[in-house]
Enzyme design. Structure first.
Site, PDB file in Angstrom:
ATOM      1  N   MET A 175     -51.722  13.021 -68.838  1.00  0.00           N
ATOM      2  CA  MET A 175     -52.350  12.141 -69.828  1.00  0.00           C
ATOM      3  C   MET A 175     -53.418  11.312 -69.144  1.00  0.00           C
ATOM      4  O   MET A 175     -53.126  10.547 -68.239  1.00  0.00           O
ATOM      5  CB  MET A 175     -51.294  11.239 -70.455  1.00  0.00           C
ATOM      6  CG  MET A 175     -51.842  10.241 -71.471  1.00  0.00           C
ATOM      7  SD  MET A 175     -50.510   9.248 -72.178  1.00  0.00           S
ATOM      8  CE  MET A 175     -51.449   8.147 -73.232  1.00  0.00           C
ATOM      9  N   CYS A 176     -54.663  11.488 -69.522  1.00  0.00           N
ATOM     10  CA  CYS A 176     -55.758  10.684 -68.984  1.00  0.00           C
ATOM     11  C   CYS A 176     -56.391   9.936 -70.153  1.00  0.00           C
ATOM     12  O   CYS A 176     -57.200  10.480 -70.895  1.00  0.00           O
ATOM     13  CB  CYS A 176     -56.793  11.574 -68.291  1.00  0.00           C
ATOM     14  SG  CYS A 176     -58.051  10.647 -67.375  1.00  0.00           S
ATOM     15  N   ASP A 177     -55.966   8.699 -70.334  1.00  0.00           N
ATOM     16  CA  ASP A 177     -56.409   7.914 -71.476  1.00  0.00           C
ATOM     17  C   ASP A 177     -56.584   6.465 -71.055  1.00  0.00           C
ATOM     18  O   ASP A 177     -55.889   5.980 -70.163  1.00  0.00           O
ATOM     19  CB  ASP A 177     -55.389   8.008 -72.611  1.00  0.00           C
ATOM     20  CG  ASP A 177     -55.228   9.430 -73.118  1.00  0.00           C
ATOM     21  OD1 ASP A 177     -55.892   9.789 -74.088  1.00  0.00           O
ATOM     22  OD2 ASP A 177     -54.434  10.184 -72.521  1.00  0.00           O
TER      23      ASP A 177
END
Length: 258
Positions: free
Chosen positions: A1-3
């Site tokens: 998850m890259c947020d």
């Protein structure tokens, strides 16, 4: 998850601005935390970024960075004035440029030289116009992309999204999250002067009436397989549901969510 996510004071439980980011770098790549103190630099000096040298500022602010060990810039960080920035890879129809500034370089430069979110937006745009963006960001496997930024200070926040030399920026009203996709649509507060006319020339839209930055400039295939729509929708939904009572624990829960 890259947020990356932000909740302004009007949406948090205690009135503070909260900022959070996850990073998903390649396996075996060391992600380090470093503190760089405030410094003065000789007039006319240069600074070596990941791939190119640029003019150095006469003074740089103290910064705390979270960065890939082999890259000069950083994926996320903050400075002594409470300015926070996180960047995301985005995939667009615009060609990738030659080795120049990468998004992580631009992020570090802005933290070292800016006090407010709007000041950072203006500087990032100037860097993009002067140097462009380009260069491999992958550790063991080549990985090239354009960049989006979520920028927050103690009072305000902005989203800046780029496609090659083109860009659009939106001021955050309460909560916002970005992922590996262009999220700005037909409404924005600032933009490259040829943003719409370039899209018309390319045949991506007919005019300002049907212009949508995300739809016009996104590479739909890579963006789809990044899973970014689902991730951004999830984080935005959780922020909206908790708006008015968001805490540090809320942000941590969202970052840990699968």
């Amino acid at each position: 998850m890259c947020d990356t996510m932000v909740a302004l004071g009007n949406s948090t439980a205690d009135g503070r601005v909260l900022f959070a980011k996850n990073s998903d770098r390649q396996p075996n790549e060391c992600h380090i935390m470093i503190r760089i103190p405030r410094r003065k630099h000789p007039k006319g000096s240069k600074v070596k970024c990941t791939y190119i040298e640029i003019d150095q500022a006469e003074g740089t602010y103290e910064v705390f960075l979270l960065k890939p060990h082999w890259i000069w810039g950083a994926e996320m960080g903050c400075n002594e004035y409470g300015l926070n920035i996180g960047n995301e890879a985005v995939f667009t129809k615009e060609p990738y440029g030659k080795d120049s500034l990468i998004g992580m370089d631009m992020l570090r430069i802005a933290l070292e030289r800016c006090k407010t979110s709007r000041e950072a937006v203006d500087l990032l745009v100037k860097l993009l116009e002067k140097y462009g963006q380009g260069g491999n960001c992958g550790y063991e496997k080549p990985f090239t992309y354009h960049n989006s930024f979520l920028i927050a200070d103690r009072d305000s926040a902005w989203v800046l999204e780029t496609a090659g030399i083109y860009w659009a920026a939106l001021q955050v009203k309460d909560v916002y999250s970005i992922s590996n996709r262009l999220s700005i649509g037909s409404q924005f507060d600032l933009a490259h002067p040829q943003l719409v006319s370039h899209a018309i020339e390319k045949g991506w839209c007919k005019g300002r009436e049907d212009f949508d930055f995300s739809k016009c400039y996104s590479n739909p295939l890579i963006t789809h397989f990044s899973g970014s729509m689902e991730r951004q929708s999830c984080s935005r939904k959780m922020l909206e549901e908790k708006k008015g009572s968001i805490t540090i624990e809320t942000m941590m829960d969202i970052l840990r969510s699968h």
